[in-house]
Write an enzyme that holds these catalytic residues in place. Structure first.
Site, PDB file in Angstrom:
ATOM      1  CD  GLU A  37      -2.435   1.275   2.795  1.00 13.64           C
ATOM      2  OE1 GLU A  37      -2.444   0.259   3.531  1.00 13.64           O
ATOM      3  OE2 GLU A  37      -2.967   2.343   3.125  1.00 13.64           O
ATOM      4  CG  ASP A  59      -2.187   9.540   7.054  1.00 10.57           C
ATOM      5  OD1 ASP A  59      -2.300   8.325   7.330  1.00 10.57           O
ATOM      6  OD2 ASP A  59      -2.253   9.985   5.896  1.00 10.57           O
TER       7      ASP A  59
END
Lengths: 260, 401
Positions: free
Chosen positions: A50, A61
């Site tokens: 990924e 994030d």
């Protein structure tokens, strides 16, 4: 029409184990090193890659990934680098490469053009943290056309209806967010993850990957007792940041489930 | 359909929900609670009573003829949102959302703030309702709006300086979203502008539309007719949509938003999203935004922290593309001149954000001439900006311009 990711998961299943999915951002610490690091992951037991596309406003994030992607942007990361990375990595190792990208870069590139160029580079599909299936008609149509996987997220807070919708529209796997929060290593992977994976299986999911917070060999092993994939990100990014390509390879080897 | 009746989640091609799945349940819960509250007379009565006894509504209008002499002699009328409790329009939305948060059983509110006006209003509501309050504020803004940081802390809020990205409003929103994803069970995200995922653009607009509703009646009573133009500054666009909304279906009334041109739109150092941006996805909605060729958000610049934002609410993008509203840039220098002019001609010190709308009103007055009536949203007072203004004009002893 077939999914590279699903093919890999099926063949691992036949070997009696689940998939280790490794995340690294493209362009960190440099484009060349990010390619080397991704190759090292696969050489050390990561089954599916990924690759994160650095983005200016990464709301999903945590700090480790934010710092890495921000540095990549400061160093001049361009969207075309993502296709370069996918092309070079898929030429060197035999593992499916998914891009993890926020939606605006895809939208600005042109959704169909993005799909076309990703497929041409050998990419397997996209993981889209801020694109829910409800808003994804354009991307789903483009993914159909270019035979790409689309991985949407499922959360512990999602209703059964929404889980069923995600299962129906995902291809590759469904990304089960282990806990209510953003990316980053955690000591415990929430029991919510197990419950969520069970709920996804119940509404028909064949392939579920669990991500967010997974940061040890034991957690990977535990997750793979009930899910088809375990996704590790921040831990690998930190290893790369601290010790370079060799360290991230070692880190992956430590996480990789033993083949039976 | 009347333009006023648009309730989202889309405004034409704009709006929507571009957020992590983890937030969808909370957004659905909020949408449902808001729809119920909107139709619930007891909710509306409670909010109206708070506005009467706490905010100080209705806010008055003030005609400013000495100021207007510098704008072609047109009649300029200010809607005095600066006189609200906490010093800006922001309290309208904050009280509405805080009441909703209470109904949802949330005990903690989080907010982002640029200039600090929304943060102060949020901290105020949290104090009033006995809720925990955390305000995310870009580190750059905590410095240039230090007085508002002190106000928030005095009110009992925790202010967290955000050090990621450009360290301004956009990054404060990112950080607030990250907090919300992790704490959504106990926490309401009290978003301060008409941006973000549905239902925020619609809900925040509804809580602010009282500005235009009051002003429309007040201007009619004062002048016997509707204004020719309604203007406001536009960052995210909450005060502008608040005063525009009641006039959306009055075709004779022009709507003009003034956005921050910073050093000038040709310099690249600006926050002129409508003039220089193009549609994209930022902070949960599709709208105009400042971005590079790859879709990376471009950092904005404005002397005004509250307008220093590279996005804008989706309803504004829709109004722009429909041609119903127009948006023009005003530079730092033009805004600061208008700030000083209103102070000296009328004894009203506006916020620097607000001064962009005032500079725009002077421009419009010169274009339209003395027969025109221009309504300006005087969205905030300038007390918080004294340090910036003092430096800019060199008016503190021992400083030079």
């Amino acid at each position: 029409m077939s999914s590279q990711v699903e093919t890999v998961i099926e063949s691992l299943k036949a070997q009696g184990r689940g998939a280790l999915i490794g995340y690294l951002p493209i362009g960190f610490p440099s484009l060349a090193e990010s390619i080397e690091a991704a190759v090292a992951l696969v050489e050390n037991g990561v089954d599916i890659l990924e690759l994160g596309v650095p983005y200016s406003d990464p709301v999903m994030d945590g700090l480790v990934i934010q710092e890495a992607t921000q540095k990549a942007l400061e160093d001049g990361f361009r969207l075309s680098d993502a296709f370069t990375a996918v092309r070079e990595i898929t030429a060197r190792v035999n593992a499916p490469v998914l891009l993890m990208t926020y939606y605006n870069p895809v939208l600005q590139y042109g959704v169909e053009a993005f799909a076309k160029d990703l497929a041409a580079a050998g990419g397997a599909g996209l993981i889209t943290p801020d694109l829910i299936p409800d808003e994804a008609h354009q991307w789903i149509a483009a993914a159909e056309k270019y035979d790409l996987d689309r991985v949407f997220l499922a959360a512990p807070s999602s209703t059964d209806e929404r889980l069923a919708q995600a299962v129906k529209l995902c291809r590759g796997f469904v990304y089960a967010v282990s806990t209510m929060g953003i990316t980053g290593a955690r000591a415990d992977v929430d029991s919510a993850a197990h419950t969520l994976v069970d709920r996804l299986h119940k509404v028909g999911a064949k392939y579920v990957g669990v991500g967010v917070g997974i940061s040890s060999r034991a957690q990977v092993a535990e997750v793979l007792t009930y899910a088809e994939g375990a996704i590790v990100g921040s831990l690998l990014v930190k290893a790369l940041s601290d010790g370079g390509v060799e360290a991230v390879g070692r880190c992956a080897a430590d996480l990789a489930p033993a083949s039976s | 359909m009347l333009l006023r009746d648009e309730v989202g989640p889309y405004f034409g091609e704009f709006g929507g929900r571009y957020v992590p799945e983890s937030l969808i349940a909370a957004l659905d819960e909020l949408s449902a609670a808001y729809m119920t509250a909107k139709l619930d007379p007891s909710f509306q009565a409670e909010l109206a009573e708070l506005h009467r006894t706490y905010t100080g509504r209705p806010s008055i209008i003030t005609e400013v003829p000495r100021f207007a002499e510098h704008g072609g002699g047109a009649r300029i009328i200010l809607k005095r949102e600066d006189l609200n409790h906490t010093g800006s329009h922001k309290i309208n939305n904050v009280l509405g959302q805080a009441l909703l948060a209470k109904r949802l059983g949330k005990t903690r509110i989080i907010a982002e703030t640029g200039a600090g006006q929304h943060g102060v209003a949020s901290a105020t509501a949290a104090a009033l309702f006995g809720m925990e309050c955390v305000v995310y504020m870009g580190e750059v803004d905590t410095v240039r709006q230090a007085l508002n940081v002190a106000r928030m802390r005095l009110l009992g809020a925790e202010v967290i300086p955000v050090t990621s990205g450009s360290k301004t409003l956009k990054d404060a929103i990112n950080e607030a979203m990250r907090d919300w994803v992790a704490n959504v069970d106990t926490t309401h995200y009290l978003l301060g502008t008409v941006a973000g995922p549905h239902p925020f653009p619609v809900m925040v607009r509804d809580f602010h539309k009282i500005i235009g509703e009051e002003a429309r009646e007040q201007v009619l009573a004062l002048t016997g007719r509707l204004p020719d133009v309604v203007t406001a500054c536009v960052g995210g666009g909450s005060n502008a949509i608040g005063i525009f909304h009641a006039f959306l279906d009055d075709p004779s009334v022009k709507l003009v938003g003034f956005e921050a041109a910073g050093h000038g739109i040709e310099t690249g150092k600006h926050a002129a999203t409508m003039s220089m941006g193009r549609p994209g996805v930022l902070h949960g909605a599709r709208s105009y935004m400042l971005q590079d060729a790859d879709g990376q958000t471009v950092e904005s610049h404005s002397i005004s922290a509250g307008l220093d934002y590279p996005g804008v609410g989706p309803e504004h993008s829709w109004l722009k593309d429909l041609g119903r509203a127009t948006y023009r840039p005003i530079t730092d220098a033009e805004a600061m001149d208008a700030l000083r002019l209103l102070s000296r001609t009328e004894g009203i010190i506006p916020a620097i954000e607000t001064a962009h709308g005032l500079a725009g009103a002077l421009q419009l007055g010169r274009e339209l001439g003395p027969d025109a009536i221009i309504l300006v949203n005087n969205s905030g007072r300038g007390d918080k900006d004294m340090e910036t203004a003092a430096k800019y004009f060199g008016i503190l002893d021992g400083e030079t311009a």
